[in-house]
Every structure is written in structure tokens, then in C-alpha cells.
Scaffold this active site. Structure first.
Site, short mmCIF file in Angstrom:
data_model
loop_
_atom_site.label_atom_id
_atom_site.label_comp_id
_atom_site.label_asym_id
_atom_site.label_seq_id
_atom_site.Cartn_x
_atom_site.Cartn_y
_atom_site.Cartn_z
N ASP A 24 -81.91 64.58 -13.57
CA ASP A 24 -83.10 65.34 -13.94
C ASP A 24 -82.81 66.82 -14.16
OD1 ASP A 24 -82.67 66.24 -11.39
OD2 ASP A 24 -84.42 65.28 -10.51
N ASP A 52 -78.35 59.69 -11.27
CA ASP A 52 -79.07 60.19 -10.11
C ASP A 52 -80.15 59.15 -9.76
OD1 ASP A 52 -80.02 61.95 -8.12
OD2 ASP A 52 -81.51 62.76 -9.50
#
Length: 1139
Positions: free
Chosen positions: A827, A470
Site C-alpha cells: 500500500d 503485504d
């Protein structure tokens, strides 16, 4: 129509359950009694077989029947595993039929059957915690959640008045209790199941055999070790079950509203879908999934997502649309999340949508209790390898029978000796030994701040070939700094304003101050870091209503005020305070959020929208969007800036903000301008990407940000080289006006069209200098309309931008179809699905362990990724070494026994004990220590136990073992002082003797020799001397065995050894052992360096079994791929087909 079905009814096409096949069976009484008799006659052996193979138990006791009549169901799940479940019944209360409406028109009627005495029975079964009810009209068992899956938003608002006691009671009988029940089995049952494990059944068989054979000491030691192992295993299983139950099961008192208008306190265990839940202002830990209908709630979802920033949940918009918790996440309160505070004056109101295992938390707990089978070659080959050893044992048994039959031993002795060979050839301690390696690796990871909830995945880390990252918060810093604002309109863009405080009063400044979901907790603003920076940059102050908020409501025209934004006092500003009266929170799928605001007195209502520039521009009136929009956006994005667009429009003063639809607000907007924010790349990101690149591990970025911003960040962190070209993949879906199209175009600054073919050819001739970048919209069109191009794009794509969470999950699965071992680092917020779908998911979270992914790292950067891969490679290599060592240990003992059987003797009890307990077991335990190499090597370790180097080296080592033992025997028999053993006796009756002592002495050295030979160091583990416990043990054991050979002295009676007086002969035995070690070590080094590859050359070069490698070979040989600046349609077959 009854409210039971939510007013919308059930669709005729009920989605199939996750399992693929359900077969019904009915008890047959005579078969049941026959099986009971057979169980008694077989002394319980039949029950053991039924325990191992429940399907056989069903087939033996039952006959096939329609599902409507079934007592037992045989379920085959999507992983082709079979399960047996019992059909349960529950009597419904009188009056349920009348409550649920007309029976012939209501789908509920399909879930009941009328039997004798006019009782209404519900037929259902439980599978992995989920309840499936019988629906006669469908002719199938369906998830009970189908009864509320088609609820619309209107249906949920209708439930605000509450359920009656009878409605609630009837639903509870259908849906079951609101519990995520993790069963903790009693110790007796756990003991029974553990003992019936094939491994322990084999142990019991072996112990009984050894006791019959009078190996009392060895059998007793193995019995004690087995008991300790069982106790430890039971302790761990029960501890994990209790821990998971404590995490999953939660019962509290909640307040619900009844249809009479009365609010009453009930146990959360009694909640059912449709209950109207009253959420107190001080919040609570939510025991169910619920749709928020009134008020706002500040929620901490870290338990589910690992995201530590509290999220503001807003009321579900009204309308007729179908409700889905996935698409309405910002309006859904999930089970297990902590509701910190209810806002908006007084309590919040929500309607229960899911209970028990049907909740988000229940789904996660179920995935932990019933994990997806690990499709890893090492684990698959382990079973095949044990079968191979079983085949060796079979031939050894035949040889033993032939040899022993000639010695005129009794039939009992013959059977015992043959079975003893089987217990020697197949190492029963192998699974336990492999587990110790994983435990050591898990401990090392924990000390590095990486927590693992799925230990088998550690070995899989060693085979990862591609890692996805990400962007925001993973590769780049979580926080952003405002870089500047640029207002736009029909006349074009204004000059860049570096500080929003310098903006003149107007809609742009008001939009920056108001268009967000920032809220307050204990007087401090909290929310998304981007929005916090945005509000902070304006200098405006956030205020929230106190108490019931009626005074503030009156100040702003009687509207329900959610928050007030006040401009800074003093100065020359003419801006006035604005109140937010309606919020439509940000959605990853919609890529935008919006608010409705009013000025004092309720005047000047305005709607503001903020989101991705492309999305916001598409919702604006075209004449308000500057002509330079695309060029300015590209310019800022290519500099790596995070770009957001804002727009606004006046709202009709007669419109009630509480009932206005989102679609009505977010259309015909007026473009305001762009907000640029700088997101710095974390200093560790570039270093880690470089480490992965040098190790030939592919890195991919998967983000929801703009594609140009993502490309810039990819260049800054090293995923894309400065001199490497990027080709953008643009795919359009099918519309009423156009067919799907696919186009590949070089980034700006690329070659002109005339040089396209030359550039493409040069890109491929230089290897991996070509990178594709694609956004979520094009990815969806590619999957739907151009599936033949999808593998080629996946093979070369480095940047995936504007990807919504579901697309991230789909990307993981598509990459796995190409035989990549995929890792994902994020995350944990929008990446939960992708983290669980990947082979190795790493969540960067402060939580010690997150159910969002198998691995959780406390470090806030990607430096944990190389560490995890190194640890995985170390664990995999060590597992290989230990597997080979345990196999060679069995083969050494197997050969010793067969050689000694041939000369009418065998090993003594204490000799077995010394080798098994004091040599092999300690070596196996400490072999897994040491730790991984400090560097990631470009070559990944093998995962196949049946590969040519593994089987080839084992064959050579086995030959060396046999030759070494035969050499010791023949050297002994060739001595002048050799005295043959008594040919009239057999086995232990012939001990001590010269043959036994020489073969045992050499075999004892071989156990130590093979531990050194198969233990690997470079390149995936630290050198041997780093594992000081293993090295020390090797030296101690070597010293002990040398003493036992040269100066046995008092040990002779205990171990039944012959005391050779010829020191020269004993030195020869040690020299033979040394020569055995030298040959095996050299062979192992040659095998490691590819000496057996010459055999592969004889069979010719074969294509790789991995699809991505075959496809890469084809693409590298094609100068026409990708077809630049050509518009392709689905009908054109210009793609290179992968064989």
C-alpha cells in the site's frame, strides 16, 4: 564546544559516500592547449569523443594529484559508472571563524582553506544534487550532512531558541540553498546533446554518405524523420524535466525564530539545518525535513508514501539519544508533505534537520533523476547483438572491397560503397523502434489504471519469478471489525466479550477508548482504520481543544490537553472523562504505542500501552501476564484474527507528562487483556494467488502482523494449501547468557517426533508441499548468525511476519541475490523501501503516480499484478520480435546489396525508399499493438537475445534469405529471353536491369514475410488477428508488392524496374516468395517447439545459471532438510552448501 556541531561533535569514522572511488586531477595548461589544437585539426571529432567518454577528456587535459589540490574529480559510483565533476569554491564571510568556535577544536575548520589575502574558502562539489565538502582532517570530501548527522535530541531542543543572522548566513553558505533544483536544460543544449548521441551521429554520417552517393530523396526523407524524432525527443525530455521541476522545486515564505526571540518571515530557500521553524495552526506545505518539538501536527504524506490516511505527528521525546529521521518518523515532518493542521493550542515548533536533496523528498527526486542502472539481460544482450551485426558489416565490407576492386571503380566510389554496406548492416532505427513497443505497453497499462514512471521496468515484469505481498490493505481489507475483547490478569483470562461496550468500567475500557492517535479534522475523526474501529466500538466521544485550549487545560489540572475522551451519556456507566496529555505514537520498529492520561482535576494519571501481544507482554510485570497468554494468543491468531494487547500502570502524580521519557512510561506495565479484530481477505486475493500458482510464479507474504495470523491469511488466500505443512523457523540472537540458536518445528497438529524424518521425506518427495514461516526477529538472527542457512530458508519460506520496513527492504535484496526477479505489492505506507528495492514495485494508491514505486495501481486489490505480468511478457516478447525483425530487415537489404554488387549493379534510390519508409517502418510501428494474452502461461519468455533458439533461427532465416535471393537471380539468368547487363558500367548507371528487378522483388516480399514469421502470438500475446492494424497493413503491403511484381506498369520508371513480359516467370517469382515464407514459418515453429534442444543434448546437461534453481535441485535430493526439532548453532556445518 560550538552549537555548530550540535554539542556532540563528529565521529572520526565518517560514513563513506555512496560512490566508491574518487580521484583528483589538476589542469595542465599545455595539455589543455594541445587538446584544443587537436580538436580544431580533427574538425571537432575529438570533442565528440570527449563528450562520449568524459574520462578520456580528464586524462588528456589533466594530471593526477591529491584530492586537496584537485580542480576536477573523477568519481566511480557503486554501479561502476564514472562521472566527472568540478571542484567549486565559495568565499566565507568575515567573522565565520569566531562564530564557529576555536578553530583547532572544531571540525568545521576542516572544511576551509586559507589562501592569499587571508580569504576563507569553502571547497566543495555537487554530485547528483548532493553537496560534498572538503574536510582536511579526514583527507576526503564528505557529505555536508555529516555536520548534523550526529545531533542528539538534546541538541535539537537547544535549537529552539533560534539562530542568529550571522549563524544562519554562514550555514547557508556551507549547506547551500534549500532547493531541490531539477535543471531544465536550454533547447540549444538539449539539441546539441541529442545530436551527439551515437545513434544520431551514425544517422548524420549515413545521411552525408547518401548525399555524396546522390541518394538525395532517401537521404532527405531520413533527414526529415531524424529531425522529427529529435524534436519529439527534445519535447519529451523538456516536458519531463519541467514536470519534475514543478513537482520538486517549491519556495514559500515561512516563519523562523531568531536567537533574539523575534519571529521573522523568510523565504524557505534560506532555511538551514538548525533553524527553528514556527508552524501555523492552519498548516503549510513543508519545504524541508524537520523534527517536531512542540505541538502536534496532522500530516498528509501521500506524496511520499501513497498513504492517503493523514498521520498524527507528535513532539520528539527529550533525552540524550541520537536523532534519526528513520527511527523517529512519527516525530519527523518530511519535506513535500502537507501539514493539514497544527494542534495543541496555537502554533507548533520544529527544528530543521535536512534541506535540499538531503531531505526525504530530495532523495526520491534524486532517485528519479539518477535511477539505478537496469540490470536486465535483454538490454545487455542488445548491445552485444548490435556488435555482432557490426561484425557482419565488417565482413561484408571486406567482401564489397574485393568485388568492387575487380570492377575498376574509382577509390571514392569504392569507399562510398563499403561505408554504405555498414549503414545497411547496422539498423540505426533499432532503439527508436524498441521504444515504440514500451510506449504502447505503457498506454495499455494506463487505460487499466496502472501508472508507470519507469518504462524500462515494463519488460522486466515479464521475467518476474517471485511476487511478495503485504497483508493488511493488500491481501486483506483495509478496515477491521472488532471481534471481541478478553480481559486478563493474574487469575487468568475472563470470558470473551464480543462488544467492548459491555465491558465494566475500568482500565480495560479506558485503554480501548484512550490508547490511540485518532484526531479530528473539521469535526470528523480521522486516523488509522484499526484505531478508528477500536474507539468507535467503545462508544466514547473524542473532543479536542478549541482556540488556545487553556480552559480545558485548567479543567484537567493545568496539564496540556491533547484530546478528551468522554464516555457515552446515560445508562449505568460510572466511567469518567479522561484527557490525553502525552502520546508516544506507534512505531513499526517498536511494535507499540502509548499514551498518558489524567482524569478531571489532573487526578489519577495513568499510562496505557497498545501493540503486538508479544511486545506488550515483554514490557509487563510477569506476575500480571496470565499463564494462558501464549495458548490463547496462538488460538486467536491461528483463526486469522488480528490480535492486540493492552496494558497500563499508574503514573506518579508529581511527574510532568511533558518531560516523561518513553522508556519510563513503557516499563513495569500491568497486563490488561487482548483485543481481537477480524481482517477479511479480499475476494480477489485468492483468485490472483491461484492464477500466479498455476503460472509457476511463487507468492510470498511479507507483513508486520503476528506469524500465526499471517499463516491463517496465507491459507485463506491460497498461498498455503489446506493439506500443506508449515514449518516455523525460530532463530535467537547472541546474548550475554546464550549463544545463537536455530530451530525448525512443525506447526501444531504436525507429526510426532518419531515420524519427523518420514514426514520431511514425504514433504520433499511431493515437491512444494513444504512451506517455512519466519518472523522478523528470527530473520535478523538468521542473517547475522546463520548466513549459510539463509538461502535455503528464503527458497522455502512463504510467510515473513513481524517484519519492520528495513527488513522488508533487506528481504528484497536477499531474494535478488538468489537470482530471483522479485516483485513487491503493497500500500506504499511502510513498504516504500521494499517497493523501490524490488525489480517490480506496485503501490496500491489512489494517486495517479507515486514516487514510492515504479508502478502505481488505482485498484485497491492485487488484481493488477497478473495484468502487469501479462503486459510485461507481451512487451518483452514484442521487443524480441521487433529486435529480430529489424535485424532481419538489415540482413535482407545487406544480402540484396552484396548480391547485386557481385553482378555490378545495386538498388535504386526509390527502391531503398519503398522498403525502408513504406514497408519496414509502418510494420515496426504497429507491431507493438495487439495486447497481452488473457492468461498467464506457466512458461516465462526468454530475455536473452544470444540464446541458441534466437541465434539459431536468425541463422536459418538468413540462409533462407540468401537462398531465396540467389534463386530469384539464377532463375532470371536461366531464362531464354535473359539479357546480361552492361559489364562496363557499375551501380545505378546499370539500372534498370533484370537482375536488380528480380532480387528487389523477392527481397520486398521477404520484408513482409519476416514480419509475419517473427511476430509471436500464443502464449504471451493475443493472436495475430487481434492486432488488426498490423494485419491490415500486411495485407495491403502484400497486395501492393504482388501488383508491383505482376503488373508494374507506370511504376517501372519511378522504381527503375525492368518490365518482364513473361507472366509465367513473374508467377514463379511470387511462388519462390511463397516457398520462402513457408520454409521460414515452419522453421520458426520447429524452433519454438524446441527442435534445437538436440544440440543442447550433445553438450550435456548444464546446471542452471540461476542460484535458486540450483539450490532447489540440491534441497529436493536431501531428505534431511530441514532438520526438524534440532537445535543448531552457528558452528555446526549441517547445512547443504550451494555450489
Amino acid at each position: 564546544m560550538s552549537e555548530w556541531t550540535g554539542g556532540s561533535g563528529l565521529s572520526d569514522s565518517i560514513p563513506p559516500p555512496p560512490h566508491q572511488d574518487v580521484q583528483g586531477y589538476k589542469w595542465v595548461r599545455w595539455r589543455v592547449w594541445l587538446c584544443r589544437l587537436a580538436a580544431v585539426l580533427s574538425l571537432g571529432l575529438l570533442l565528440v569523443v570527449f563528450h562520449w567518454r568524459p574520462r578520456l577528456a580528464v586524462l588528456a587535459r589533466c594530471c593526477s594529484c591529491p584530492l586537496a589540490l584537485a580542480d576536477i574529480l573523477l568519481i566511480r559510483d557503486s554501479f561502476d559508472q564514472r562521472h566527472v565533476v568540478e571542484v567549486l569554491t565559495e568565499e566565507m564571510e568575515d567573522g565565520s571563524e569566531e562564530l564557529l568556535g576555536e578553530l583547532e577544536d572544531n571540525e568545521w575548520r576542516d572544511t576551509v582553506q586559507l589562501h592569499k589575502e587571508e580569504k576563507t574558502l569553502l571547497r566543495y562539489y555537487l554530485f547528483e544534487g548532493l553537496r560534498y565538502i572538503w574536510m582536511a582532517r579526514k583527507g576526503a570530501f564528505c557529505r555536508v550532512s555529516v555536520l548534523n548527522e550526529n545531533w542528539t535530541r538534546k541538541d535539537l531542543y537547544d535549537f529552539q531558541k533560534g539562530l542568529s543572522h550571522l549563524e544562519q548566513s554562514s550555514r547557508r553558505r556551507v549547506y547551500g540553498p534549500n532547493l531541490i533544483d531539477v535543471p531544465v536544460k536550454p533547447c540549444i543544449r538539449l539539441l546539441f546533446e541529442e545530436v551527439l548521441n551515437p545513434f544520431y551521429v551514425f544517422q548524420v554520417f549515413s545521411i552525408i554518405l547518401w548525399m555524396v552517393d546522390r541518394y538525395y530523396i532517401y537521404a532527405t526523407c531520413i533527414f526529415i524523420i531524424s529531425v522529427l524524432s529529435i524534436v519529439f525527443s527534445l519535447f519529451q525530455i523538456r516536458k519531463q524535466s519541467i514536470t519534475l521541476r514543478n513537482m520538486a522545486q517549491f519556495v514559500t515564505n515561512v516563519t523562523v525564530r531568531r536567537n533574539s526571540g523575534v519571529e521573522e518571515c523568510v523565504s524557505s530557500e534560506e532555511l538551514v539545518p538548525g533553524d527553528c521553524l514556527i508552524i501555523p495552526q492552519e498548516g503549510l506545505l513543508l519545504p524541508c525535513d524537520a523534527a517536531l518539538l512542540a505541538g502536534e501536527c496532522l500530516v498528509n504524506e501521500s506524496m511520499l508514501t501513497g498513504e492517503s490516511v493523514p498521520m498524527l505527528k507528535t513532539p520528539l521525546p527529550t533525552g540524550e539519544g541520537r536523532y534519526s529521521s528513520e527511527t523517529e518518523r512519527r516525530h519527523t515532518l518530511f519535506c513535500g508533505t502537507q501539514l493539514i493542521q497544527a494542534k495543541g493550542g496555537g502554533s507548533a515548533v520544529a527544528v530543521v534537520t535536512s534541506t535540499g536533496f538531503f531531505t526525504a523528498k530530495g532523495s526520491l527526486v534524486s532517485s528519479i533523476m539518477h535511477p539505478q542502472p537496469t540490470d536486465f539481460r535483454f538490454y545487455q544482450d542488445s548491445i552485444k547483438f548490435l556488435l555482432l551485426l557490426g561484425l557482419v558489416a565488417f565482413f561484408g565490407s571486406i567482401y564489397s572491397f574485393v568485388v568492387l576492386f575487380k570492377t575498376d571503380v574509382t577509390w571514392l566510389e569504392l569507399v562510398i560503397r563499403i561505408l554504405d554496406v555498414v549503414t545497411i548492416a547496422v539498423p540505426p532505427a533499432l532503439p527508436a523502434a524498441i521504444t515504440t513497443v514500451t510506449i504502447c505497453a505503457q498506454g495499455r497499462l494506463k487505460r487499466q489504471g496502472i501508472f508507470c514512471i519507469s518504462p524500462p521496468r515494463i519488460n522486466i515484469c515479464g521475467k518476474v519469478s517471485l511476487f511478495c505481498f503485504d497483508k493488511t490493505g493488500t491481501l486483506t481489507e483495509e478496515g477491521l471489525d472488532v471481534w471481541g475483547v478478553m480481559e486478563g490478569g493474574t487469575a487468568g483470562f475472563s470470558e470473551l466479550v464480543p462488544d467492548p461496550r459491555l465491558l465494566p468500567p475500568g482500565p480495560m475500557l479506558s485503554g480501548l477508548a484512550c490508547c490511540h492517535t485518532v484526531t479530528q479534522l473539521q469535526g470528523k475523526p480521522i486516523g488509522d482504520p484499526l484505531e478508528l474501529k477500536m474507539v468507535e466500538s467503545t462508544g466514547w466521544t473524542l473532543l479536542e481543544p478549541e482556540g488556545d485550549g487553556k480552559e480545558l487545560d485548567a479543567e484537567f489540572g493545568g496539564h496540556r490537553v491533547l484530546a478528551v475522551l468522554k464516555p457515552p451519556s446515560g445508562g449505568t456507566t460510572t466511567s469518567e472523562a479522561m484527557a490525553i496529555v502525552r502520546r508516544f505514537p506507534f512505531s513499526s520498529a517498536l511494535q507499540r504505542m502509548s499514551v498518558v492520561t489524567v482524569a478531571r482535576g489532573g487526578h489519577s494519571p495513568l499510562a496505557f500501552i497498545k501493540g503486538s501481544p508479544e511486545m506488550v507482554a515483554s514490557l509487563c510485570r510477569p506476575e500480571t501476564v496470565p499463564a494462558q497468554f501464549s495458548s490463547e494468543l496462538s488460538s486467536f491468531s491461528s483463526e486469522g484474527l488480528r490480535v492486540l494487547a493492552l496494558a497500563y500502570k499508574p503514573v506518579d502524580g508529581n511527574t510532568d507528562p511533558r518531560t516523561i521519557e518513553r522508556e519510563e512510561v513503557e516499563k513495569d506495565m500491568r497486563f490488561l487483556g487482548l483485543l481481537m479484530m477480524k481482517n477479511m481477505v479480499k475476494p480477489e486475493s485468492a483468485k490472483v494467488i491461484d492464477v500466479l500458482r498455476l503460472a509457476n510464479l511463487r507468492s510470498v507474504m511479507v507483513t508486520g502482523d503476528n506469524i500465526l495470523t499471517a499463516v491463517n491469511v496465507a491459507k485463506n488466500c491460497g498461498m498455503l494449501g489446506v493439506d500443506e505443512k508449515v514449518i516455523f523457523v525460530n532463530a535467537t540472537p547472541h546474548t550475554a547468557q546464550s549463544m545463537p540458536t536455530l530451530n525448525f518445528s512443525l506447526e501444531e497438529g504436525g507429526a510426532p517426533d518419531a515420524q519427523t524424518s518420514i514426514v520431511t521425506r514425504s514433504l520433499y518427495q511431493s515437491g512444494f508441499d513444504l512451506h517455512l514461516a519466519i518472523n522478523g526477529e528470527s530473520f535478523a538472527a538468521l542473517c547475522n548468525h546463520f548466513p549459510e542457512y539463509l538461502p535455503k530458508v528464503l527458497l522455502r519460506a512463504t510467510v515473513f511476519a513481524r517484519m519492520v520496513p528495513d527488513q522488508k527492504t533487506q528481504l528484497m535484496k536477499e531474494l535478488q541475490k538468489l537470482n530471483y526477479r522479485v516483485g513487491m505489492c503493497g500500500d506504499g505506507a511502510n513498504d516504500c523501501g521494499a517497493l523501490r528495492a524490488a525489480d517490480v514495485g506496485v503501490s496500491l494508491s489512489e494517486a495517479e503516480a507515486s514516487v514510492a514505486s515504479p508502478f502505481t495501481s488505482k485498484t485497491d486489490n492485487i488484481s493488477c499484478v497478473p495484468l502487469l505480468i501479462r503486459e510485461g511478457r507481451c512487451s518483452l516478447v514484442t521487443s524480441f520480435s521487433l529486435f529480430r525483425y529489424m535485424a532481419l530487415y538489415s540482413l535482407i537489404q545487406f544480402c540484396s546489396v552484396l548480391v547485386l554488387y557481385t553482378v555490378r549493379t545495386t538498388l535504386a534510390d526509390w527502391q531503398f525508399l519503398l522498403c525502408d519508409l513504406f514497408v519496414v517502418t509502418p510494420l515496426a510501428i504497429v507491431m507493438g499493438r495487439g495486447g497481452p494474452s488473457e492468461e498467464l502461461h506457466p512458461c516465462r519468455p526468454s530475455a536473452s537475445l544470444l540464446a541458441l533458439p534466437v541465434l539459431g533461427s536468425l541463422l536459418v532465416h538468413t540462409c533462407m534469405i540468401v537462398l531465396g535471393q540467389l534463386a530469384a537471380l539464377f532463375i532470371t539468368t536461366s531464362q531464354d529471353w535473359y539479357v546480361p547487363l552492361n559489364s562496363t558500367l557499375f551501380g545505378v548507371a546499370n539500372l534498370p536491369n533484370m537482375e536488380n528487378t528480380s532480387v528487389f522483388s523477392l527481397s520486398a516480399f521477404q520484408y513482409i514475410i519476416m514480419a509475419v514469421v517473427v511476430t509471436k502470438g500464443y502464449p504471451h500475446k493475443k493472436p495475430l488477428f487481434f492486432n488488426w492494424m498490423f494485419l491490415s497493413l500486411l495485407l495491403v503491403l502484400f497486395a501492393v508488392m504482388t501488383w508491383l511484381v505482376l503488373y508494374p506498369g507506370p511504376a517501372c520508371p519511378l522504381f527503375k524496374l525492368h518490365n518482364f513480359l513473361d507472366m509465367d516467370f513473374k508467377m514463379v517469382l511470387v511462388a519462390v516468395a511463397a516457398l520462402n515464407f513457408l520454409i521460414c514459418f515452419v522453421v520458426e515453429v520447429l524452433v519454438d517447439n524446441g527442435i534445437l534442444n538436440c544440440l543442447r543434448a550433445l553438450r550435456g546437461k548444464r546446471q542452471s545459471k540461476k542460484q535458486y534453481k540450483r539450490l532447489n535441485t540440491l534441497l529436493c535430493e536431501s531428505p534431511s532438510w530441514p532438520p526438524l526439532n534440532q537445535t543448531l548453532s552457528p558452528t555446526e556445518q549441517t547445512a547443504i552448501q550451494c555450489s
